[in-house]
Design a protein around this motif. Structure first.
Motif, short mmCIF file in Angstrom:
data_model
loop_
_atom_site.label_atom_id
_atom_site.label_comp_id
_atom_site.label_asym_id
_atom_site.label_seq_id
_atom_site.Cartn_x
_atom_site.Cartn_y
_atom_site.Cartn_z
N CYS A 46 -101.20 29.19 87.44
CA CYS A 46 -100.32 29.40 86.29
C CYS A 46 -98.86 29.49 86.74
O CYS A 46 -98.05 30.18 86.14
N GLY A 47 -98.56 28.81 87.84
CA GLY A 47 -97.19 28.77 88.34
C GLY A 47 -96.96 29.55 89.61
O GLY A 47 -95.85 29.56 90.13
N LYS A 72 -107.80 31.86 77.08
CA LYS A 72 -107.37 30.53 77.52
C LYS A 72 -106.74 30.68 78.90
O LYS A 72 -106.04 31.67 79.16
N SER A 73 -106.93 29.70 79.77
CA SER A 73 -106.29 29.73 81.09
C SER A 73 -104.79 29.94 80.92
O SER A 73 -104.16 29.28 80.09
N CYS A 74 -104.25 30.85 81.66
CA CYS A 74 -102.82 31.18 81.69
C CYS A 74 -102.34 31.89 80.41
O CYS A 74 -101.13 32.08 80.22
N GLU A 75 -103.25 32.33 79.55
CA GLU A 75 -102.88 33.08 78.35
C GLU A 75 -102.25 34.41 78.75
O GLU A 75 -102.73 35.10 79.65
N ILE A 76 -101.18 34.77 78.05
CA ILE A 76 -100.49 36.04 78.28
C ILE A 76 -100.91 37.02 77.18
O ILE A 76 -100.87 36.69 76.01
N ILE A 77 -101.29 38.23 77.61
CA ILE A 77 -101.63 39.31 76.69
C ILE A 77 -100.73 40.50 77.02
O ILE A 77 -100.05 40.50 78.04
N TYR A 78 -100.74 41.50 76.16
CA TYR A 78 -100.00 42.74 76.43
C TYR A 78 -101.00 43.87 76.53
O TYR A 78 -101.92 43.98 75.71
N ARG A 87 -101.47 38.00 82.62
CA ARG A 87 -101.78 36.58 82.43
C ARG A 87 -103.16 36.29 83.02
O ARG A 87 -103.46 36.66 84.15
N TYR A 88 -103.97 35.59 82.24
CA TYR A 88 -105.33 35.23 82.65
C TYR A 88 -105.27 34.13 83.70
O TYR A 88 -105.04 32.97 83.39
N GLU A 89 -105.49 34.54 84.97
CA GLU A 89 -105.37 33.62 86.09
C GLU A 89 -106.59 33.58 86.98
O GLU A 89 -106.61 32.83 87.96
N ASP A 90 -107.61 34.41 86.70
CA ASP A 90 -108.71 34.50 87.64
C ASP A 90 -110.04 34.74 86.94
O ASP A 90 -110.08 35.16 85.78
N TYR A 91 -111.10 34.50 87.68
CA TYR A 91 -112.48 34.63 87.21
C TYR A 91 -113.03 35.98 87.66
O TYR A 91 -112.74 36.45 88.76
#
Length: 181
Positions: A46-47, A72-78, A87-91
């Motif tokens: 995700c960068g 979703k891959s790379c989705e940002i939550i608070y 950020r969703y970056e891993d399993y």
């Protein structure tokens, strides 16, 4: 008229019509020593070049892991429990098992520590100390970009620091309505 008012409020960061909350989230932590394999590698780029990290701001969200299909891959939550963007970056295997359960259990696993330093058993104990009760937290999906962020001593675990584990950097008493209206 109503849509014009909402557009103005959204542009000012006072309203985020798209945000939603998720309740009863299991919230755990992981880091260098208990990642699989040990280290900072992530499943999605995700960068950061497939490396976990982040400070928790919207521009530099902290890595979290979960089940494929939950986000979703790379989705940002608070995360109001941490006052950080994630950020969703891993399993996460346990998250995947929880998501496959009936009923589904929402589960996020948040990165602690450094992408270069292995804190060993002390870091794993810190992760356990930071973990709240199962299904006790709430998160915000599609959050506004200007929510409060705790950036003082941003890492939740810092090997060699005093204290190494930043259990004072969790905020269990929050009103989810303050973050998604």
């Amino acid at each position: 008229m109503r849509s014009s008012i909402l557009a103005v409020l959204a542009s000012l960061g006072l309203a985020n019509a798209a945000c939603s909350t998720v309740s009863k989230v299991t919230h755990t932590f992981y880091g260098y020593p208990d990642n699989d394999p040990p280290g900072p590698a992530t499943a999605y780029d995700c960068g950061r070049g497939f490396k976990a990290g982040g400070t928790g701001t919207y521009a530099d969200p902290l890595t979290f892991a979960s089940a494929q299909g939950e986000f979703k891959s790379c989705e940002i939550i608070y995360d109001p429990y941490l006052r950080k963007y994630l950020r969703y970056e891993d399993y996460c295997q346990q998250c995947t098992e929880d998501w496959a359960a009936s009923p589904k259990i929402n589960h996020i696993d948040v990165w602690t520590g450094s992408p270069t330093v292995n804190g060993g058993q002390q870091q794993i104990q810190c992760e356990n100390d930071l973990t709240p009760a199962d299904r006790s937290q709430k998160i915000v999906r599609q959050p506004a970009t200007n929510l409060p962020v705790d950036t003082f001593g941003t890492a939740l675990y810092v090997k060699g620091a005093s204290p190494a584990c930043r259990t004072s950097k969790v905020f269990p008493n929050y009103n989810i309505g303050d973050y998604c209206k």
